[in-house]
Design an enzyme around this catalytic site. Structure first.
Site: not given
Length: 521
Positions: A144, A191, A480, A296
């Site tokens: 993604w 995935s 990030e 996560d």
């Protein structure tokens, strides 16, 4: 019947393909556990990304012979037998004075990887074309992430790289039956949020809408992956990624084929499992399913305490995942329409309309004025408001009244000085307040634009871009994730240090700078 048989045959072949690939834990039994449970490398991802210098069978033979001898040095054994990943030798030096646009343009070269340099003893999965990596510890293509990186590549007129990356994903679907989390052997059990159809939409802006026909087989195969076993379910049952809702509708959840600790976070998972009341396999699968979500970790997947040991990802039907699968269904329908196949066009359009109806039924919360996730075990919505609630605006699922309430809550509850917080909870998890992530800013901005909320959209853009620029000017890096409440403080939480690079931040920042005509050098 013939179509069903072919689909089952494809999955049998693909399941065989990925199940025959060996991961580092399978290749190095005993040695793997010894290294990952020690503190040789602070980050467990280091060893699984290391490349054996010779046949793994010979390495394990030597390890078994040497490990119990006096003076055995585990770290020395590893460095003797593996090439350890680290920073590139040609470390990139930022020239802040050249400006952020120049920085991003240069970073495309820094983050570029050749496809044909994979050792046969590496955990990297071979792909046919060159690609872009996110940066930092993320040394491989991620699913993604790549869509949001492509938004910037398109602004940089790097259409060929976009085509390369889409080509790699199509190859992975054909070989394994799905796009893995990242192109590593240890990611082949799950995935990530299915943005493949969105990537093709992006490419169509450069190549024309007919380009979608080229990838019709892969779109159909990816859809089949997410829907495995759905036709056999009864209400209140789930199988792999499919859930049969109380009213008989089919929606989807995140899932992972493995119920073992993640190899790339082995020690953290083993230690966290000691604190949970769940069965070990259930806990590990919930952790892995959260990794498939990309979030996560977040209180989104936990009980009200926000502790990792309470994670229950597989019980949750996520609103964002189902919006993405709605788009995938519409994309497949479009391919059949372009081919003049009215029967299959109506089939997939009906699937999309039924999913839209189910999303509105199970995710809309009138009292909160927000789209929520749904717990199919408890048969009620989860209590956490998160930015995933903006996906129904991005995909034009919300009606006007719903959108108006969402917009009001977005502005009053989520908007901070540096952008939009991810959730309203401060838990220490990286996908919670005060942290913010570029993909969710972009989805929210696009969702607002779909409902003509231009002023709020521009306010978010201005705050987010300024936050990015300020951090760049003080550090020379694009990160990030960002702290959007205390913008002078670095974002925290997570299982690893703050990463710089960073693919999706670069892509979205460049996209926003250009589309909003922001005068930055």
């Amino acid at each position: 019947m013939r179509r069903i048989f072919i689909a089952l045959l494809i999955f049998t072949i693909c399941d065989t393909a990925w199940s025959q690939v060996q991961t580092p834990r399978q290749l190095f039994p005993g040695l793997f556990e010894a290294v990952q449970l020690s503190d040789i490398f602070p980050d467990n991802k280091t060893f699984v990304d290391a490349t054996a210098k010779r046949d793994p069978v010979l390495i394990i033979k030597d390890y078994q012979e040497q490990k119990d001898k006096p003076g055995f040095d585990l770290k020395q054994f590893v460095t003797d037998n593996f090439w350890i990943p680290g920073s590139p030798t040609n470390v990139f030096k930022t020239d802040i004075s050249a400006g952020v646009r120049k920085h991003i343009d240069t970073l495309w070269q820094v983050l570029y990887r050749k496809h044909d340099t994979v050792s046969k003893y590496s955990s990297l999965l071979p792909v046919p074309y060159d690609f872009i990596v996110p940066g930092g510890r993320f040394r491989e293509t991620y699913y993604w992430d790549s869509y949001f990186t492509m938004l910037g590549l398109q602004e940089s007129h790097q259409t060929q790289i976009i085509k390369n990356m889409i080509g790699n994903f199509a190859y992975l679907i054909d070989k394994y039956g799905f796009i893995p989390n990242g192109i590593r052997t240890y990611y082949l059990t799950r995935s990530q949020p299915p943005f493949f159809s969105m990537m093709i939409d992006l490419l169509a802006k450069d190549e024309g809408e007919q380009v979608i026909l080229k990838y019709q087989p892969e779109l159909v195969k990816e859809y089949a992956f997410w829907m495995r076993g759905a036709e056999k379910l009864k209400p209140g049952q789930a199988y792999r990624n499919s859930v049969k809702m109380p009213g008989g509708e089919t929606l989807n959840r995140y899932w992972d084929e493995s119920d073992k600790p993640r190899e790339e976070s082995f020690k953290k998972d083993v230690n966290a499992e000691k604190l949970t009341k769940q069965k070990p396999g259930d806990f590990y699968r919930n952790v892995r399913a959260a990794a498939e979500s990309g979030w996560d970790f977040s209180t989104r997947w936990m009980d009200t305490t926000g502790k990792l040991e309470t994670i229950q990802t597989t019980f949750i039907v996520p609103v964002d995942l189902n919006c993405l699968l709605y788009h995938l269904e519409l994309s497949i329908a479009k391919t059949y329409k372009l081919q003049g196949d009215a029967l299959h066009y109506r089939l997939y359009l009906t699937k999309a309309m039924l999913r839209k109806k189910a999303i509105l039924k199970y995710s809309w919360n009138e009292r909160n004025g927000w789209f929520m996730d749904y717990n199919w075990k408890t048969k009620r919505q989860t209590p956490n408001m998160t930015l995933a609630g903006m996906y129904p605006l991005e995909f034009k699922i919300a009606d006007g009244k719903q959108a108006a309430k969402v917009v009001s809550n977005l502005e009053t509850k989520f908007l901070k000085s540096g952008g939009l917080i991810t959730t309203l909870q401060r838990s220490g998890q990286q996908w919670d307040s005060p942290n913010a992530w570029a993909p969710l800013q972009y989805i929210s901005i696009e969702g607002l634009n779909n409902y003509h909320q231009d002023t709020l959209a521009r306010s978010i853009v201005t705050r987010w871009v300024q936050n990015n620029i300020n951090v760049f000017n003080s550090t020379g890096k694009l990160m990030e994730k960002y702290n959007v409440i205390d913008t002078g403080i670095k974002a925290g939480g997570g299982e690893y240090p703050l990463q710089d690079g960073f693919g999706w931040t670069n892509g979205i920042l460049l996209n926003l700078l250009n589309h909003y005509h922001i005068d930055q050098p």
